[in-house]
Write an enzyme that holds these catalytic residues in place. Structure first.
Site, PDB file in Angstrom:
ATOM      1  CB  CYS A  68     -41.217 100.902 -40.928  1.00  0.00           C
ATOM      2  SG  CYS A  68     -41.051  99.949 -39.550  1.00  0.00           S
ATOM      3  CB  CYS A 110     -42.641  97.950 -26.962  1.00  0.00           C
ATOM      4  SG  CYS A 110     -43.247  96.266 -27.331  1.00  0.00           S
ATOM      5  CB  CYS A 155     -35.984  95.261 -38.007  1.00  0.00           C
ATOM      6  SG  CYS A 155     -36.620  95.045 -39.491  1.00  0.00           S
ATOM      7  CB  CYS A 162     -36.197  94.784 -29.548  1.00  0.00           C
ATOM      8  SG  CYS A 162     -37.181  95.726 -30.034  1.00  0.00           S
ATOM      9  CD  GLU A 219     -36.617 106.625 -33.628  1.00  0.00           C
ATOM     10  OE1 GLU A 219     -35.702 107.503 -33.714  1.00  0.00           O
ATOM     11  OE2 GLU A 219     -36.389 105.508 -33.421  1.00  0.00           O
ATOM     12  CB  CYS A 272     -38.088  91.226 -27.480  1.00  0.00           C
ATOM     13  SG  CYS A 272     -39.651  90.654 -27.821  1.00  0.00           S
TER      14      CYS A 272
HETATM   15  N1  SAH Z   1     -43.817  93.952 -31.876  1.00  0.00           N
HETATM   16  C1  SAH Z   1     -43.627  93.522 -33.150  1.00  0.00           C
HETATM   17  C2  SAH Z   1     -42.779  94.565 -34.133  1.00  0.00           C
HETATM   18  C3  SAH Z   1     -41.478  94.645 -33.805  1.00  0.00           C
HETATM   19  S1  SAH Z   1     -40.363  95.249 -34.908  1.00  0.00           S
HETATM   20  C4  SAH Z   1     -42.929  92.241 -33.426  1.00  0.00           C
HETATM   21  O1  SAH Z   1     -42.419  91.830 -32.401  1.00  0.00           O
HETATM   22  O2  SAH Z   1     -43.016  91.565 -34.248  1.00  0.00           O
HETATM   23  C5  SAH Z   1     -40.148  94.151 -36.029  1.00  0.00           C
HETATM   24  C6  SAH Z   1     -39.473  92.966 -36.358  1.00  0.00           C
HETATM   25  O3  SAH Z   1     -38.105  93.435 -35.704  1.00  0.00           O
HETATM   26  C7  SAH Z   1     -39.594  91.861 -35.152  1.00  0.00           C
HETATM   27  O4  SAH Z   1     -39.634  90.883 -35.888  1.00  0.00           O
HETATM   28  C8  SAH Z   1     -38.666  92.164 -34.068  1.00  0.00           C
HETATM   29  O5  SAH Z   1     -38.520  90.946 -33.237  1.00  0.00           O
HETATM   30  C9  SAH Z   1     -37.359  92.442 -34.964  1.00  0.00           C
HETATM   31  N2  SAH Z   1     -36.252  92.843 -34.224  1.00  0.00           N
HETATM   32  C10 SAH Z   1     -36.267  93.720 -32.932  1.00  0.00           C
HETATM   33  N3  SAH Z   1     -35.158  94.093 -32.744  1.00  0.00           N
HETATM   34  C11 SAH Z   1     -34.179  93.547 -33.542  1.00  0.00           C
HETATM   35  C12 SAH Z   1     -32.837  93.739 -33.809  1.00  0.00           C
HETATM   36  N4  SAH Z   1     -31.987  94.316 -32.582  1.00  0.00           N
HETATM   37  N5  SAH Z   1     -32.338  93.197 -34.930  1.00  0.00           N
HETATM   38  C13 SAH Z   1     -33.069  92.642 -35.821  1.00  0.00           C
HETATM   39  N6  SAH Z   1     -34.382  92.523 -35.727  1.00  0.00           N
HETATM   40  C14 SAH Z   1     -34.902  93.066 -34.414  1.00  0.00           C
END
Ligand code: SAH
Length: 386
Positions: A131, A138, A379, A145, A118, A142
């Protein structure tokens, strides 16, 4: 993320080197993947003069044009052959969803092998940001996420990354986003995937974004944000690269005990070395680094953690080298739990107190707006669930 062919989601034990699955076909070769020498070779293969590739590059990067029918300076009888060799279709739109009166648009793309990713285009009064995804799925796992729940399918190619940007730029240029024709100004690697785990393709894509037309999109490096969980060796490599993109590090906790849980790669690269690598990047690039911190109620949002975060960041740097971006946690369907607690968004009061404590320590802090909430485009919500 329901393809039975894909590797099972990794458990907490993460391999240091995350290799793409073997024995798969690569995405079709595309103009955006080619170096200068490869461009010359591609022209020769097509039996065309070298300037032909330059003409195609002018259409693709300079005019954001992908339809061969509109490339009238190419010889009509070879147009389709040239276009299919250099501009194969990489992204097939499955679905587009809109929010915020059409100024937020999420697109679900199917890649050549069926993988789904996406991207989200967001128009603001003074800028427009896309974005982008850098991997299908991935491997970072985490727990809060959405993308992290399905494991990694594969790395995306440079051209698959660039084509998301070209699509967004063309939507802006053609007035498909309310507000009239405009320009795409910013790119954030905050879609699906860990960009630093697909380093080569991501750097290739960044080089194409910043190269002036017709070799690239002529964007400003400072308007490109690379967001990472903190693969420290890759942050160091980026520092040496000398491309002044904005670096964002997803910290989410100032202490190893909690970060080991929230960002499992922390079991390999600890908070201190991650923050130090970020500081080295700031020092060399002279660009302020962003620290991403998703605010999770009663998990990482205590006042004492704000103080500790301030101290951890203030251990480095004698200038305003770092900015903290608090992201109100976005709900995901998977609803994983940590120590019996469900992940939910912090209370507003706790967020305000967190900001106040950080600012009291001299650290500039903002709370990110949550665009695209209702279309699961905010995000961490990107997970292709078709
Ligand atoms: N892999 C990269 C890009 C990920 S998305 C990274 O980790 O930085 C970008 C941001 O969104 C990251 O900071 C990630 O931790 C955050 N993120 C992931 N899941 C989220 C959620 N459920 N709510 C808010 N932010 C989130």
């Amino acid at each position: 993320m329901t393809d039975p062919q894909v590797e099972p989601a990794p458990t907490r034990a993460l391999p240091l080197v995350i290799a793409p699955p073997r024995g798969r076909q690569k995405p079709p070769r595309h103009l955006a993947d080619l170096s200068a020498e490869e461009r010359a070779a591609a022209a020769a293969e097509l039996g065309e003069p070298a300037f032909r590739v330059k003409q195609v590059a002018h259409h693709y990067f300079g005019r954001l044009e992908r339809d061969p029918a509109n490339m009238t300076d190419l010889p009509a009888k070879n147009r389709d052959a040239i276009a299919s060799a250099l501009l194969p279709k990489l992204l097939d739109p499955v679905r587009t969803m809109e929010a915020d009166q059409g100024t937020t648009r999420k697109t679900l793309w199917r890649l050549f092998d069926g993988a789904l990713v996406e991207s989200v285009l967001m128009r603001y009064p003074e800028r427009a940001t896309i974005c982008v995804s850098s991997q299908a799925g991935c491997a970072m796992a985490c727990p809060f996420c959405a993308t992290g729940q399905g494991g990694l399918q594969r790395n995306m190619s440079t051209a698959e990354i660039i084509d998301q940007v070209v699509d967004g730029a063309s939507a802006m240029a053609n007035g498909l986003v309310p507000g009239g024709p405009g320009r795409l100004s910013n790119v954030v690697f905050m879609g699906m995937g860990e960009p630093m785990a697909n380093y080569k393709a991501v750097i290739g894509a960044i080089r194409r974004m910043v190269a002036p037309a017709p070799d690239g999109l002529g964007m400003s490096a400072r308007n490109i944000t690379l967001s990472t969980v903190g693969l420290v060796p890759r942050i160091k490599q980026l520092t040496d690269e000398g491309i002044p993109v904005t670096l964002a590090v997803s910290l989410h906790a100032p202490d190893d005990e909690l970060r080991d849980e929230l960002v499992p790669i922390n079991t390999h690269f600890k908070v201190a070395e991650t923050v130090e690598a970020a500081w080295e990047y700031a020092k060399k690039s002279k660009r302020r680094v962003s620290i991403e911190y998703a605010m999770m109620r009663d998990i990482n949002d205590q006042a004492w953690r704000a103080d500790l975060l301030g101290d951890v960041l203030n251990a480095y740097g004698d200038w305003n080298w770092v900015h903290v971006n608090l992201i109100p946690l976005n709900p995901t369907d998977s609803g994983p739990m940590l120590n019996g607690q469900v992940f939910t968004r912090s209370r507003s009061d706790d967020m305000r107190e967190f900001v106040r404590r950080l600012e009291a320590k001299g650290i500039s802090t903002t709370i990110r707006d949550t665009r695209g909430d209702e279309i699961n485009a905010a995000c961490g919500q990107l997970a292709a669930t078709e």
